[in-house]
Design a protein around this motif. Structure first.
Motif, PDB file in Angstrom:
ATOM      1  N   UNK A   8       7.754   9.680   4.532  1.00 39.23           N
ATOM      2  CA  UNK A   8       6.388   9.948   4.078  1.00 39.23           C
ATOM      3  C   UNK A   8       5.394   8.963   4.690  1.00 39.23           C
ATOM      4  N   UNK A   9       5.824   7.720   4.907  1.00 39.17           N
ATOM      5  CA  UNK A   9       4.961   6.736   5.561  1.00 39.17           C
ATOM      6  C   UNK A   9       4.628   7.218   6.967  1.00 39.17           C
ATOM      7  N   UNK A  10       5.629   7.700   7.695  1.00 39.17           N
ATOM      8  CA  UNK A  10       5.385   8.204   9.049  1.00 39.17           C
ATOM      9  C   UNK A  10       4.483   9.438   9.028  1.00 39.17           C
ATOM     10  N   UNK A  11       4.700  10.335   8.082  1.00 39.19           N
ATOM     11  CA  UNK A  11       3.826  11.513   7.947  1.00 39.19           C
ATOM     12  C   UNK A  11       2.400  11.090   7.614  1.00 39.19           C
ATOM     13  N   UNK A  12       2.256  10.102   6.751  1.00 42.39           N
ATOM     14  CA  UNK A  12       0.937   9.574   6.383  1.00 42.39           C
ATOM     15  C   UNK A  12       0.250   8.997   7.614  1.00 42.39           C
ATOM     16  N   UNK A  13       0.988   8.188   8.391  1.00 41.36           N
ATOM     17  CA  UNK A  13       0.450   7.598   9.623  1.00 41.36           C
ATOM     18  C   UNK A  13       0.014   8.699  10.591  1.00 41.36           C
ATOM     19  N   UNK A  14       0.867   9.698  10.775  1.00 40.62           N
ATOM     20  CA  UNK A  14       0.550  10.813  11.674  1.00 40.62           C
ATOM     21  C   UNK A  14      -0.657  11.606  11.176  1.00 40.62           C
ATOM     22  N   UNK A  15      -0.736  11.811   9.859  1.00 41.86           N
ATOM     23  CA  UNK A  15      -1.864  12.562   9.285  1.00 41.86           C
ATOM     24  C   UNK A  15      -3.173  11.804   9.493  1.00 41.86           C
ATOM     25  N   UNK A  16      -3.159  10.482   9.328  1.00 38.21           N
ATOM     26  CA  UNK A  16      -4.371   9.693   9.542  1.00 38.21           C
ATOM     27  C   UNK A  16      -4.788   9.719  11.015  1.00 38.21           C
ATOM     28  N   UNK A  17      -3.815   9.625  11.917  1.00 35.38           N
ATOM     29  CA  UNK A  17      -4.126   9.709  13.348  1.00 35.38           C
ATOM     30  C   UNK A  17      -4.719  11.072  13.680  1.00 35.38           C
ATOM     31  N   UNK A  18      -4.130  12.132  13.136  1.00 38.23           N
ATOM     32  CA  UNK A  18      -4.625  13.483  13.378  1.00 38.23           C
ATOM     33  C   UNK A  18      -6.036  13.656  12.832  1.00 38.23           C
ATOM     34  N   UNK A  19      -6.294  13.135  11.639  1.00 35.63           N
ATOM     35  CA  UNK A  19      -7.641  13.220  11.056  1.00 35.63           C
ATOM     36  C   UNK A  19      -8.651  12.509  11.939  1.00 35.63           C
ATOM     37  N   UNK A  46       0.821  -1.208   0.000  1.00 36.26           N
ATOM     38  CA  UNK A  46       0.000   0.000   0.000  1.00 36.26           C
ATOM     39  C   UNK A  46       0.861   1.267   0.000  1.00 36.26           C
ATOM     40  N   UNK A  47       1.955   1.246   0.741  1.00 38.30           N
ATOM     41  CA  UNK A  47       2.801   2.443   0.862  1.00 38.30           C
ATOM     42  C   UNK A  47       4.109   2.290   0.094  1.00 38.30           C
ATOM     43  N   UNK A  48       4.150   1.337  -0.814  1.00 33.28           N
ATOM     44  CA  UNK A  48       5.369   1.003  -1.535  1.00 33.28           C
ATOM     45  C   UNK A  48       5.998   2.147  -2.306  1.00 33.28           C
TER      46      UNK A  48
END
Length: 151
Positions: A135-146, A127-129
């Protein structure tokens, strides 16, 4: 918002699909891939999600498991019966309230999760390939924040 700052139809078209649409589309494809992956085990993606919740928070009420698994209480009641009939979970009296039951992950449920840990990890990697680790960590953080913002 001033007229100059308000996005135009052209701006919105250039921005592409809404984030809500993109999130739902990603969720649907992840769920479909999970269903394919789990078919040999005879569990659904929703059942697998409930098992992973129990792996992290064993001994919870059906209501809490429903909330953490994103299903209704009625759906969870049906799901727990199905998982219990397969020996993947068990219901036990609550340690502080004998009239209430908690749901625990049983040995076969733990083994199923262990058997599918690597395929699930590969699915997530796929999925994050195209993303770099930062960017994976930023994506994870953004989803948690959302999630926090909407909860």
């Amino acid at each position: 918002m001033s007229e100059a700052a308000r996005p135009t139809a052209v701006d919105e078209a250039e921005a592409g699909p809404s984030l809500l649409y993109l999130i739902k589309r990603a969720e649907l494809v992840v769920r479909a891939r999970l269903e394919e992956m789990l078919k040999p085990a005879g569990v659904t993606a929703l059942q697998y999600t409930a098992l992973t919740v129990l792996e992290r928070h064993d001994g919870v009420s059906a209501a809490q498991l429903a909330r953490d698994s994103f299903v209704t209480a009625q759906s969870m009641a049906d799901m727990v019966r199905a998982l219990e009939s397969r020996g993947l979970v068990r219901r036990e009296p609550h340690p502080r309230n004998r009239r209430e039951k908690v749901i625990r992950l049983a040995g076969p449920g733990r083994r199923l999760l262990a058997d599918y840990a690597e395929p699930a990890r590969r699915l997530e990697e796929r999925m994050v390939g195209e993303l770099v680790p930062a960017d994976v960590e930023r994506f994870r953080d953004a989803l948690k924040s959302a999630h926090r913002s909407l909860s």
